[in-house]
Write an enzyme that holds these catalytic residues in place. Structure first.
Site, PDB file in Angstrom:
ATOM      1  N   LYS A  39       0.812  -1.208   0.000  1.00 40.51           N
ATOM      2  CA  LYS A  39       0.000   0.000   0.000  1.00 40.51           C
ATOM      3  C   LYS A  39       0.854   1.270   0.000  1.00 40.51           C
ATOM      4  O   LYS A  39       2.083   1.202   0.182  1.00 40.51           O
ATOM      5  CB  LYS A  39      -0.937  -0.038   1.206  1.00 40.51           C
ATOM      6  CG  LYS A  39      -1.874  -1.248   1.219  1.00 40.51           C
ATOM      7  CD  LYS A  39      -2.795  -1.232   2.431  1.00 40.51           C
ATOM      8  CE  LYS A  39      -3.716  -2.447   2.451  1.00 40.51           C
ATOM      9  NZ  LYS A  39      -4.655  -2.412   3.594  1.00 40.51           N
ATOM     10  N   ARG A  51       2.687  -6.884   9.840  1.00 38.82           N
ATOM     11  CA  ARG A  51       2.100  -5.687  10.454  1.00 38.82           C
ATOM     12  C   ARG A  51       2.529  -5.546  11.914  1.00 38.82           C
ATOM     13  O   ARG A  51       2.708  -4.433  12.403  1.00 38.82           O
ATOM     14  CB  ARG A  51       0.584  -5.745  10.335  1.00 38.82           C
ATOM     15  CG  ARG A  51       0.075  -5.572   8.911  1.00 38.82           C
ATOM     16  CD  ARG A  51      -1.399  -5.933   8.779  1.00 38.82           C
ATOM     17  NE  ARG A  51      -1.930  -5.672   7.445  1.00 38.82           N
ATOM     18  CZ  ARG A  51      -3.098  -6.146   7.002  1.00 38.82           C
ATOM     19  NH1 ARG A  51      -3.847  -6.907   7.789  1.00 38.82           N
ATOM     20  NH2 ARG A  51      -3.507  -5.861   5.781  1.00 38.82           N
ATOM     21  N   ASN A 108      -1.686  -0.005   7.123  1.00 41.15           N
ATOM     22  CA  ASN A 108      -1.221  -1.318   7.582  1.00 41.15           C
ATOM     23  C   ASN A 108      -0.396  -2.056   6.539  1.00 41.15           C
ATOM     24  O   ASN A 108      -0.344  -3.286   6.516  1.00 41.15           O
ATOM     25  CB  ASN A 108      -2.380  -2.177   8.088  1.00 41.15           C
ATOM     26  CG  ASN A 108      -3.480  -2.366   7.059  1.00 41.15           C
ATOM     27  OD1 ASN A 108      -3.285  -2.077   5.869  1.00 41.15           O
ATOM     28  ND2 ASN A 108      -4.637  -2.854   7.488  1.00 41.15           N
ATOM     29  N   HIS A 122      -1.689  -5.792   1.629  1.00 41.11           N
ATOM     30  CA  HIS A 122      -2.876  -6.634   1.459  1.00 41.11           C
ATOM     31  C   HIS A 122      -2.476  -7.839   0.630  1.00 41.11           C
ATOM     32  O   HIS A 122      -1.678  -7.731  -0.308  1.00 41.11           O
ATOM     33  CB  HIS A 122      -3.987  -5.877   0.732  1.00 41.11           C
ATOM     34  CG  HIS A 122      -5.020  -6.761   0.094  1.00 41.11           C
ATOM     35  ND1 HIS A 122      -6.101  -7.266   0.771  1.00 41.11           N
ATOM     36  CD2 HIS A 122      -5.115  -7.245  -1.184  1.00 41.11           C
ATOM     37  CE1 HIS A 122      -6.824  -8.013  -0.042  1.00 41.11           C
ATOM     38  NE2 HIS A 122      -6.261  -8.015  -1.231  1.00 41.11           N
TER      39      HIS A 122
END
Length: 351
Positions: free
Chosen positions: A25, A125, A145, A148
């Site tokens: 991300k 994480r 976080n 994914h």
């Protein structure tokens, strides 16, 4: 141009039981952690390849978060804005992970809990995260976080089409008996909403809970996620731009149709072919349509064909969340009129 195949048929040659998509991300990119994240995944015995750096488009984030966007009863009202702020125009990195049939579960365990403060030591994480759900909620944003990975094979197929583009080689009790009717902008602008709903009511379906709304961009993207994911079937048109031009900021009318199992097929047959010039007499598009696929292709836009109804029970669930909000489940079990009512008496939702 022939009708596109069922969504998913474009992505061939990939066994999504053994492949997953990794999305690093924007916060992973900004913090320089992409290599670390991918190394951790490879260190777990997973093959990582096809790394690609890109700038996220709004529709990609909308499709990636479509399950949340179509279930707004569980999430903040400004979720679309939060998603756009987090992704639109931001850099992300995607890669493909290959392993055994348990690849999806293994990766989800490796990345850890959604809230980095709750992710255990040894997860990505838990070891690398520096944010929390509490901080994100207080700041009116998405939690940062890092990464994914696809939840399951079906999600991997969708993630692949969303982030890589299709063509690259390497199911609901309540909704069995109801369908969402979407009267598109052309039906509204031509004053045909009442006529369309009357034609549907004439089949014996109960039509109720009519609502006029102004379309938000995310709703069009979630509703037409399959066109976006399989967009290489439409090389003659810019599908994201076409959707925004056709829907964003324009008025539509939605309503619910209630009936018996088989309702979805009955209504789709009533609508007729997606190209009004090929729709048979007696169908809504055949009798009321005034556009053609030929004209749409020439003008590089979507064909104007008045109305959509849910394809099946799964689509009805998604359509309901997209256009009404999943929090309105009372509409699925509400008492219904004992007979169809005329168009001017159909109940409207309070707004």
């Amino acid at each position: 141009m022939s009708r596109k195949p069922a969504s998913g048929a474009v992505v061939t040659g990939i066994d999504f039981d053994r492949w997953a998509v990794i999305l690093c991300k924007p916060d992973a990119v900004d913090r320089g952690l992409v290599d670390v994240v991918l190394d951790r995944i490879e260190g777990a015995g997973v093959s990582v390849r096809a790394r690609t750096d890109l700038v996220a488009e709004p529709w990609q984030a909308h499709v990636a978060y479509r399950d949340m966007l179509s279930n707004p009863g569980r999430f903040p009202a400004d979720l679309p804005t939060r998603i756009d702020n987090a992704y639109a125009g931001q850099r992300v990195t995607v890669a493909l992970a290959h392993g055994g049939p348990d690849i999806h579960a293994r990766l989800r365990r490796l990345i850890g809990h959604t809230d980095p403060t709750k992710a255990v030591v040894g997860t990505i994480r838990g070891d690398l995260g520096n944010d929390s759900v509490a901080a994100a909620t207080g700041g009116g944003r998405l939690v940062r976080n890092l990464v994914h990975t696809s939840d399951d094979p079906a999600s991997a197929r969708r993630d692949f089409g969303t982030w890589y583009g299709p063509g690259r080689t390497l199911k609901v009790s309540d909704f069995d008996r109801c369908s969402v009717i979407l009267c598109k902008p052309d039906a509204v602008e031509r004053g045909l909403v009442d006529a369309v709903l009357e034609r549907i009511a004439a089949t014996g379906a109960t039509v109720a809970n009519r609502q006029e709304i102004t379309v938000q961009s995310w709703q069009a993207h979630v509703h037409y996620w399959d066109l976006l994911v399989d967009r290489d079937w439409f090389p003659d048109r810019d599908i994201p731009a076409c959707l925004d031009e056709t829907y964003a900021g324009r008025n539509v009318a939605v309503a619910m149709a209630y009936g018996e199992p088989g309702l979805h097929t009955q209504l789709r047959d009533l609508l007729g072919h997606f190209d009004p010039t090929l729709a048979a007499p007696g169908t809504i598009r055949g009798d009321l349509g005034d556009d053609s696929l030929t004209a749409a292709l020439t003008e590089k836009r979507l064909v104007r064909n008045l109305v959509h109804t849910s394809d099946d029970a799964d689509a009805a669930r998604r359509d309901f969340g997209t256009w009404y909000g999943a929090g309105r489940r009372d509409l699925l079990i509400a008492e219904l009129p004992t007979q169809n009512t005329p168009a001017d008496a159909w109940p409207h939702l309070e707004t």
